[in-house]
Design a protein around this motif. Structure first.
Motif, PDB file in Angstrom:
ATOM      1  N   ARG A   1       0.818  -1.226   0.000  1.00 15.99           N
ATOM      2  CA  ARG A   1       0.000   0.000   0.000  1.00 15.99           C
ATOM      3  C   ARG A   1       0.850   1.273   0.000  1.00 15.99           C
ATOM      4  O   ARG A   1       0.646   2.161  -0.821  1.00 15.99           O
ATOM      5  CB  ARG A   1      -0.944   0.002   1.201  1.00 15.99           C
ATOM      6  CG  ARG A   1      -1.764   1.267   1.358  1.00 15.99           C
ATOM      7  CD  ARG A   1      -2.635   1.225   2.612  1.00 15.99           C
ATOM      8  NE  ARG A   1      -3.745   0.330   2.473  1.00 15.99           N
ATOM      9  CZ  ARG A   1      -4.906   0.654   1.900  1.00 15.99           C
ATOM     10  NH1 ARG A   1      -5.072   1.859   1.408  1.00 15.99           N
ATOM     11  NH2 ARG A   1      -5.879  -0.217   1.822  1.00 15.99           N
ATOM     12  N   ASP A   2       1.804   1.377   0.919  1.00 16.15           N
ATOM     13  CA  ASP A   2       2.592   2.609   1.037  1.00 16.15           C
ATOM     14  C   ASP A   2       3.388   2.894  -0.225  1.00 16.15           C
ATOM     15  O   ASP A   2       3.432   4.036  -0.695  1.00 16.15           O
ATOM     16  CB  ASP A   2       3.526   2.535   2.257  1.00 16.15           C
ATOM     17  CG  ASP A   2       2.756   2.548   3.572  1.00 16.15           C
ATOM     18  OD1 ASP A   2       1.568   2.946   3.581  1.00 16.15           O
ATOM     19  OD2 ASP A   2       3.348   2.149   4.592  1.00 16.15           O
ATOM     20  N   ALA A   3       4.010   1.866  -0.790  1.00 12.84           N
ATOM     21  CA  ALA A   3       4.792   2.059  -2.020  1.00 12.84           C
ATOM     22  C   ALA A   3       3.893   2.477  -3.178  1.00 12.84           C
ATOM     23  O   ALA A   3       4.267   3.334  -3.984  1.00 12.84           O
ATOM     24  CB  ALA A   3       5.549   0.778  -2.370  1.00 12.84           C
ATOM     25  N   LEU A   4       2.702   1.897  -3.259  1.00 13.26           N
ATOM     26  CA  LEU A   4       1.770   2.256  -4.322  1.00 13.26           C
ATOM     27  C   LEU A   4       1.326   3.705  -4.185  1.00 13.26           C
ATOM     28  O   LEU A   4       1.342   4.468  -5.156  1.00 13.26           O
ATOM     29  CB  LEU A   4       0.557   1.316  -4.313  1.00 13.26           C
ATOM     30  CG  LEU A   4      -0.543   1.631  -5.315  1.00 13.26           C
ATOM     31  CD1 LEU A   4      -0.011   1.691  -6.741  1.00 13.26           C
ATOM     32  CD2 LEU A   4      -1.662   0.595  -5.185  1.00 13.26           C
ATOM     33  N   PHE A   5       0.956   4.107  -2.979  1.00 11.59           N
ATOM     34  CA  PHE A   5       0.514   5.483  -2.779  1.00 11.59           C
ATOM     35  C   PHE A   5       1.656   6.475  -2.989  1.00 11.59           C
ATOM     36  O   PHE A   5       1.434   7.588  -3.465  1.00 11.59           O
ATOM     37  CB  PHE A   5      -0.162   5.649  -1.425  1.00 11.59           C
ATOM     38  CG  PHE A   5      -1.569   5.146  -1.423  1.00 11.59           C
ATOM     39  CD1 PHE A   5      -2.613   5.909  -1.909  1.00 11.59           C
ATOM     40  CD2 PHE A   5      -1.858   3.871  -0.963  1.00 11.59           C
ATOM     41  CE1 PHE A   5      -3.912   5.437  -1.937  1.00 11.59           C
ATOM     42  CE2 PHE A   5      -3.150   3.387  -0.977  1.00 11.59           C
ATOM     43  CZ  PHE A   5      -4.190   4.160  -1.467  1.00 11.59           C
ATOM     44  N   ALA A   6       2.884   6.072  -2.687  1.00  9.43           N
ATOM     45  CA  ALA A   6       4.039   6.943  -2.966  1.00  9.43           C
ATOM     46  C   ALA A   6       4.214   7.128  -4.468  1.00  9.43           C
ATOM     47  O   ALA A   6       4.472   8.241  -4.943  1.00  9.43           O
ATOM     48  CB  ALA A   6       5.305   6.350  -2.342  1.00  9.43           C
ATOM     49  N   ALA A   7       4.078   6.057  -5.228  1.00 10.64           N
ATOM     50  CA  ALA A   7       4.194   6.146  -6.690  1.00 10.64           C
ATOM     51  C   ALA A   7       3.084   7.019  -7.264  1.00 10.64           C
ATOM     52  O   ALA A   7       3.329   7.841  -8.158  1.00 10.64           O
ATOM     53  CB  ALA A   7       4.160   4.759  -7.316  1.00 10.64           C
ATOM     54  N   LEU A   8       1.879   6.863  -6.756  1.00 13.74           N
ATOM     55  CA  LEU A   8       0.773   7.697  -7.231  1.00 13.74           C
ATOM     56  C   LEU A   8       0.985   9.160  -6.858  1.00 13.74           C
ATOM     57  O   LEU A   8       0.661  10.060  -7.628  1.00 13.74           O
ATOM     58  CB  LEU A   8      -0.557   7.193  -6.659  1.00 13.74           C
ATOM     59  CG  LEU A   8      -1.021   5.837  -7.182  1.00 13.74           C
ATOM     60  CD1 LEU A   8      -2.160   5.300  -6.319  1.00 13.74           C
ATOM     61  CD2 LEU A   8      -1.428   5.924  -8.642  1.00 13.74           C
ATOM     62  N   GLY A   9       1.558   9.392  -5.679  1.00 11.58           N
ATOM     63  CA  GLY A   9       1.835  10.760  -5.232  1.00 11.58           C
ATOM     64  C   GLY A   9       2.903  11.447  -6.049  1.00 11.58           C
ATOM     65  O   GLY A   9       2.990  12.684  -6.065  1.00 11.58           O
ATOM     66  N   ALA A  10       3.736  10.680  -6.757  1.00  9.03           N
ATOM     67  CA  ALA A  10       4.797  11.259  -7.592  1.00  9.03           C
ATOM     68  C   ALA A  10       4.283  11.741  -8.938  1.00  9.03           C
ATOM     69  O   ALA A  10       5.008  12.411  -9.669  1.00  9.03           O
ATOM     70  CB  ALA A  10       5.910  10.223  -7.802  1.00  9.03           C
ATOM     71  N   ILE A  11       3.042  11.425  -9.285  1.00 11.17           N
ATOM     72  CA  ILE A  11       2.476  11.893 -10.555  1.00 11.17           C
ATOM     73  C   ILE A  11       2.209  13.386 -10.432  1.00 11.17           C
ATOM     74  O   ILE A  11       1.470  13.824  -9.555  1.00 11.17           O
ATOM     75  CB  ILE A  11       1.180  11.129 -10.907  1.00 11.17           C
ATOM     76  CG1 ILE A  11       1.468   9.640 -11.038  1.00 11.17           C
ATOM     77  CG2 ILE A  11       0.563  11.686 -12.181  1.00 11.17           C
ATOM     78  CD1 ILE A  11       0.220   8.777 -11.215  1.00 11.17           C
ATOM     79  N   SER A  12       2.817  14.169 -11.322  1.00 14.53           N
ATOM     80  CA  SER A  12       2.756  15.627 -11.188  1.00 14.53           C
ATOM     81  C   SER A  12       1.802  16.304 -12.165  1.00 14.53           C
ATOM     82  O   SER A  12       1.767  17.526 -12.235  1.00 14.53           O
ATOM     83  CB  SER A  12       4.163  16.202 -11.360  1.00 14.53           C
ATOM     84  OG  SER A  12       4.643  15.878 -12.652  1.00 14.53           O
ATOM     85  N   VAL A  13       1.045  15.530 -12.915  1.00 15.45           N
ATOM     86  CA  VAL A  13       0.089  16.112 -13.867  1.00 15.45           C
ATOM     87  C   VAL A  13      -1.323  15.742 -13.423  1.00 15.45           C
ATOM     88  O   VAL A  13      -1.507  14.836 -12.608  1.00 15.45           O
ATOM     89  CB  VAL A  13       0.356  15.586 -15.303  1.00 15.45           C
ATOM     90  CG1 VAL A  13       1.737  16.020 -15.775  1.00 15.45           C
ATOM     91  CG2 VAL A  13       0.199  14.087 -15.384  1.00 15.45           C
ATOM     92  N   PRO A  14      -2.331  16.431 -13.948  1.00 19.09           N
ATOM     93  CA  PRO A  14      -3.702  16.091 -13.564  1.00 19.09           C
ATOM     94  C   PRO A  14      -4.016  14.620 -13.855  1.00 19.09           C
ATOM     95  O   PRO A  14      -3.684  14.095 -14.923  1.00 19.09           O
ATOM     96  CB  PRO A  14      -4.564  17.011 -14.437  1.00 19.09           C
ATOM     97  CG  PRO A  14      -3.672  18.178 -14.728  1.00 19.09           C
ATOM     98  CD  PRO A  14      -2.290  17.598 -14.844  1.00 19.09           C
ATOM     99  N   HIS A  15      -4.625  13.972 -12.883  1.00 23.75           N
ATOM    100  CA  HIS A  15      -4.990  12.564 -12.996  1.00 23.75           C
ATOM    101  C   HIS A  15      -6.053  12.256 -11.950  1.00 23.75           C
ATOM    102  O   HIS A  15      -6.345  13.078 -11.090  1.00 23.75           O
ATOM    103  CB  HIS A  15      -3.762  11.656 -12.800  1.00 23.75           C
ATOM    104  CG  HIS A  15      -3.199  11.707 -11.427  1.00 23.75           C
ATOM    105  ND1 HIS A  15      -2.420  12.765 -10.972  1.00 23.75           N
ATOM    106  CD2 HIS A  15      -3.304  10.847 -10.385  1.00 23.75           C
ATOM    107  CE1 HIS A  15      -2.077  12.542  -9.716  1.00 23.75           C
ATOM    108  NE2 HIS A  15      -2.596  11.387  -9.333  1.00 23.75           N
ATOM    109  N   SER A  16      -6.601  11.079 -12.027  1.00 23.92           N
ATOM    110  CA  SER A  16      -7.551  10.610 -11.031  1.00 23.92           C
ATOM    111  C   SER A  16      -7.073   9.249 -10.551  1.00 23.92           C
ATOM    112  O   SER A  16      -6.858   8.342 -11.354  1.00 23.92           O
ATOM    113  CB  SER A  16      -8.947  10.486 -11.656  1.00 23.92           C
ATOM    114  OG  SER A  16      -9.827   9.827 -10.776  1.00 23.92           O
ATOM    115  N   ALA A  17      -6.891   9.114  -9.251  1.00 23.25           N
ATOM    116  CA  ALA A  17      -6.512   7.844  -8.640  1.00 23.25           C
ATOM    117  C   ALA A  17      -7.453   7.616  -7.474  1.00 23.25           C
ATOM    118  O   ALA A  17      -7.358   8.283  -6.441  1.00 23.25           O
ATOM    119  CB  ALA A  17      -5.064   7.878  -8.174  1.00 23.25           C
ATOM    120  N   VAL A  18      -8.401   6.706  -7.667  1.00 22.49           N
ATOM    121  CA  VAL A  18      -9.444   6.474  -6.672  1.00 22.49           C
ATOM    122  C   VAL A  18      -9.286   5.074  -6.098  1.00 22.49           C
ATOM    123  O   VAL A  18      -9.266   4.091  -6.842  1.00 22.49           O
ATOM    124  CB  VAL A  18     -10.841   6.630  -7.308  1.00 22.49           C
ATOM    125  CG1 VAL A  18     -11.936   6.356  -6.278  1.00 22.49           C
ATOM    126  CG2 VAL A  18     -11.005   8.010  -7.927  1.00 22.49           C
TER     127      VAL A  18
END
Length: 169
Positions: A69-86
């Motif tokens: 979980r933590d590694a996945l959320f860190a990778a998602l947090g590194a996305i710097s352009v508009p996106h949706s992660a639900v």
């Protein structure tokens, strides 16, 4: 995990343990470092227990064990352009269907020709009237991911179909 006994029809159905699931929408995959997003619809990548299925040109379903979980959320947090992660972890359950009659069983509710689906790929489709995501894990093993609210309906159809298969109908 809830396991059902092997059925006379030659298929075992098992409810798999919960996973972390993310529905990701992103226009430019080059802006998602560390996620290894496949680009072809239906293609799936797997790395370190995490799988990513491309459901559309800009849509992915990411699954990871709770320990990731933590590694996945860190990778998602590194996305710097508009996106949706639900996070949709609690919305869905996954059934594993395995055995020599699995294609026949799935054909009872799925209009898609799953015999043509390559191992390691997946797709969004329907089972009876419920939207599902189906992945082919092996020649005789599939995962069926269902919205939790539709699970009783899908299970009832699977139970009926297994009884019919066992009776030779």
């Amino acid at each position: 995990m809830n396991a059902m006994s092997p059925l006379a029809a030659g298929v075992t159905i098992t409810e798999l343990a919960p996973t972390v699931r993310i529905a990701l929408r992103l226009a430019d995959i080059s802006t998602a470092p560390g996620l290894a997003l496949p680009v072809k619809v239906g293609e799936r990548s797997a790395e370190g227990g995490r799988t990513v299925l491309c459901l559309g040109p800009d849509e992915w379903l990411i699954e990871a064990p709770e320990a990731g979980r933590d590694a996945l959320f860190a990778a998602l947090g590194a996305i710097s352009v508009p996106h949706s992660a639900v996070e949709v972890s609690d919305r869905e359950i996954t059934l594993e269907l395995e055995g020599p009659a699995v294609l026949t069983l799935l054909a009872s509710g799925c209009p898609r020709d799953l015999a043509r689906m390559p191992t390691g790929s997946g797709a969004r489709t329907v089972f009876d009237s419920a939207q599902v995501v189906v992945t082919r894990e092996a020649e005789d093993r599939f995962h069926l991911t269902i919205w939790r609210s539709f699970a009783p309906h899908v299970r009832a159809i699977l139970d009926l179909a297994t009884r019919e298969l066992a009776a030779g109908l």
